[in-house]
Design a protein around this motif. Structure first.
Motif, PDB file in Angstrom:
ATOM      1  N   GLY A 183      -4.957   9.974  29.721  1.00 27.96           N
ATOM      2  CA  GLY A 183      -3.559   9.946  30.137  1.00 27.96           C
ATOM      3  C   GLY A 183      -2.628   9.561  28.995  1.00 27.96           C
ATOM      4  N   GLN A 184      -3.004   8.540  28.247  1.00 25.61           N
ATOM      5  CA  GLN A 184      -2.186   8.092  27.125  1.00 25.61           C
ATOM      6  C   GLN A 184      -2.103   9.158  26.034  1.00 25.61           C
ATOM      7  N   ILE A 185      -3.220   9.787  25.749  1.00 29.42           N
ATOM      8  CA  ILE A 185      -3.256  10.808  24.702  1.00 29.42           C
ATOM      9  C   ILE A 185      -2.471  12.033  25.126  1.00 29.42           C
ATOM     10  N   ALA A 186      -2.672  12.482  26.362  1.00 27.06           N
ATOM     11  CA  ALA A 186      -1.951  13.658  26.852  1.00 27.06           C
ATOM     12  C   ALA A 186      -0.448  13.403  26.851  1.00 27.06           C
ATOM     13  N   GLU A 187      -0.039  12.207  27.243  1.00 27.26           N
ATOM     14  CA  GLU A 187       1.386  11.860  27.234  1.00 27.26           C
ATOM     15  C   GLU A 187       1.953  11.931  25.819  1.00 27.26           C
ATOM     16  N   TYR A 188       1.175  11.457  24.851  1.00 40.07           N
ATOM     17  CA  TYR A 188       1.613  11.511  23.454  1.00 40.07           C
ATOM     18  C   TYR A 188       1.730  12.957  22.964  1.00 40.07           C
ATOM     19  N   ILE A 204      -3.846  28.055  21.288  1.00 40.29           N
ATOM     20  CA  ILE A 204      -4.468  26.724  21.255  1.00 40.29           C
ATOM     21  C   ILE A 204      -3.414  25.639  21.062  1.00 40.29           C
ATOM     22  N   ASN A 205      -2.486  25.845  20.149  1.00 41.22           N
ATOM     23  CA  ASN A 205      -1.438  24.857  19.925  1.00 41.22           C
ATOM     24  C   ASN A 205      -0.574  24.679  21.170  1.00 41.22           C
ATOM     25  N   HIS A 206      -0.284  25.771  21.856  1.00 45.30           N
ATOM     26  CA  HIS A 206       0.495  25.668  23.090  1.00 45.30           C
ATOM     27  C   HIS A 206      -0.253  24.816  24.118  1.00 45.30           C
ATOM     28  N   LYS A 207      -1.542  25.033  24.246  1.00 44.32           N
ATOM     29  CA  LYS A 207      -2.348  24.263  25.191  1.00 44.32           C
ATOM     30  C   LYS A 207      -2.338  22.775  24.816  1.00 44.32           C
ATOM     31  N   ILE A 208      -2.471  22.466  23.547  1.00 40.85           N
ATOM     32  CA  ILE A 208      -2.444  21.068  23.094  1.00 40.85           C
ATOM     33  C   ILE A 208      -1.092  20.440  23.409  1.00 40.85           C
ATOM     34  N   ASN A 209      -0.020  21.198  23.195  1.00 44.91           N
ATOM     35  CA  ASN A 209       1.331  20.684  23.385  1.00 44.91           C
ATOM     36  C   ASN A 209       1.733  20.559  24.855  1.00 44.91           C
ATOM     37  N   THR A 210       0.933  21.117  25.760  1.00 44.50           N
ATOM     38  CA  THR A 210       1.247  21.043  27.193  1.00 44.50           C
ATOM     39  C   THR A 210       0.096  20.461  28.009  1.00 44.50           C
ATOM     40  N   ILE A 211      -0.871  19.869  27.358  1.00 42.87           N
ATOM     41  CA  ILE A 211      -2.096  19.414  28.025  1.00 42.87           C
ATOM     42  C   ILE A 211      -1.828  18.260  28.994  1.00 42.87           C
ATOM     43  N   THR A 212      -2.586  18.247  30.071  1.00 44.59           N
ATOM     44  CA  THR A 212      -2.541  17.137  31.029  1.00 44.59           C
ATOM     45  C   THR A 212      -3.773  16.260  30.810  1.00 44.59           C
ATOM     46  N   ASP A 213      -3.740  15.074  31.388  1.00 47.69           N
ATOM     47  CA  ASP A 213      -4.891  14.187  31.246  1.00 47.69           C
ATOM     48  C   ASP A 213      -6.146  14.794  31.870  1.00 47.69           C
ATOM     49  N   LYS A 214      -5.994  15.479  33.003  1.00 45.00           N
ATOM     50  CA  LYS A 214      -7.156  16.104  33.646  1.00 45.00           C
ATOM     51  C   LYS A 214      -7.743  17.213  32.779  1.00 45.00           C
ATOM     52  N   LEU A 222      -7.483  17.436  29.510  1.00 44.91           N
ATOM     53  CA  LEU A 222      -8.100  16.791  28.353  1.00 44.91           C
ATOM     54  C   LEU A 222      -9.468  16.236  28.713  1.00 44.91           C
ATOM     55  N   LEU A 223      -9.584  15.627  29.872  1.00 46.30           N
ATOM     56  CA  LEU A 223     -10.890  15.129  30.322  1.00 46.30           C
ATOM     57  C   LEU A 223     -11.890  16.262  30.505  1.00 46.30           C
ATOM     58  N   ASN A 224     -11.441  17.375  31.073  1.00 42.45           N
ATOM     59  CA  ASN A 224     -12.334  18.519  31.245  1.00 42.45           C
ATOM     60  C   ASN A 224     -12.848  19.037  29.906  1.00 42.45           C
ATOM     61  N   TYR A 225     -11.948  19.173  28.927  1.00 43.62           N
ATOM     62  CA  TYR A 225     -12.372  19.629  27.604  1.00 43.62           C
ATOM     63  C   TYR A 225     -13.313  18.626  26.951  1.00 43.62           C
ATOM     64  N   ALA A 226     -13.004  17.355  27.076  1.00 48.08           N
ATOM     65  CA  ALA A 226     -13.873  16.326  26.501  1.00 48.08           C
ATOM     66  C   ALA A 226     -15.266  16.393  27.111  1.00 48.08           C
ATOM     67  N   ASN A 227     -15.335  16.526  28.421  1.00 47.45           N
ATOM     68  CA  ASN A 227     -16.639  16.644  29.084  1.00 47.45           C
ATOM     69  C   ASN A 227     -17.370  17.905  28.648  1.00 47.45           C
ATOM     70  N   GLN A 228     -16.630  18.994  28.522  1.00 47.94           N
ATOM     71  CA  GLN A 228     -17.222  20.271  28.122  1.00 47.94           C
ATOM     72  C   GLN A 228     -17.850  20.186  26.729  1.00 47.94           C
ATOM     73  N   PHE A 229     -17.220  19.418  25.843  1.00 44.58           N
ATOM     74  CA  PHE A 229     -17.704  19.319  24.462  1.00 44.58           C
ATOM     75  C   PHE A 229     -18.485  18.025  24.209  1.00 44.58           C
ATOM     76  N   GLY A 230     -18.780  17.267  25.257  1.00 43.65           N
ATOM     77  CA  GLY A 230     -19.586  16.062  25.116  1.00 43.65           C
ATOM     78  C   GLY A 230     -18.890  14.935  24.375  1.00 43.65           C
ATOM     79  N   ILE A 231     -17.598  14.763  24.607  1.00 42.27           N
ATOM     80  CA  ILE A 231     -16.822  13.733  23.930  1.00 42.27           C
ATOM     81  C   ILE A 231     -16.433  12.673  24.950  1.00 42.27           C
ATOM     82  N   ALA A 232     -16.667  11.403  24.593  1.00 40.96           N
ATOM     83  CA  ALA A 232     -16.476  10.305  25.536  1.00 40.96           C
ATOM     84  C   ALA A 232     -15.059   9.736  25.465  1.00 40.96           C
ATOM     85  N   ILE A 233     -14.254  10.047  26.485  1.00 37.30           N
ATOM     86  CA  ILE A 233     -12.976   9.364  26.678  1.00 37.30           C
ATOM     87  C   ILE A 233     -12.830   9.090  28.173  1.00 37.30           C
ATOM     88  N   ASN A 234     -12.091   8.028  28.506  1.00 41.39           N
ATOM     89  CA  ASN A 234     -11.920   7.711  29.924  1.00 41.39           C
ATOM     90  C   ASN A 234     -10.570   8.207  30.432  1.00 41.39           C
TER      91      ASN A 234
END
Length: 85
Positions: free
Chosen positions: A37-42, A8-18, A20-32
């Motif tokens: 993109g900004q969060i994944a870059e960070y 899980i930590n590896h996935k967080i540390n290498t996540i892309t914006d797409k 992150l959006l997929n996970y957010a949609n899967q868990f019903g979390i609203a981000i645009n």
């Protein structure tokens, strides 16, 4: 359990914006797209351990600066979903 945390930590540390959006949609979390993109870059390349509550809190504070407090709360919900066993 440590293997699960490492994956899980590896996935967080290498996540892309797409991703992150997929996970957010899967868990019903609203981000645009822009926020994702900004969060994944960070997150990329930081060697973050979201299972450590102090690290997770620091990350959420930084995400609040990047994308706003409401988005940070949503991302924290996503992180908490990932850390539930």
């Amino acid at each position: 359990m440590k293997l699960f945390e490492n994956i899980i930590n590896h996935k967080i540390n290498t996540i892309t914006d797409k991703e992150l959006l997929n996970y957010a949609n899967q868990f019903g979390i609203a981000i645009n797209q822009k926020q994702a993109g900004q969060i994944a870059e960070y997150l990329r390349g930081r060697q973050i351990n979201i299972f450590d509550s102090a690290q997770r809190t620091a990350i959420i504070k930084e995400i609040a600066k990047i994308a706003g407090p409401d988005t940070a709360k949503e991302v924290n919900k996503l992180f908490l979903q990932f850390t539930k066993s």
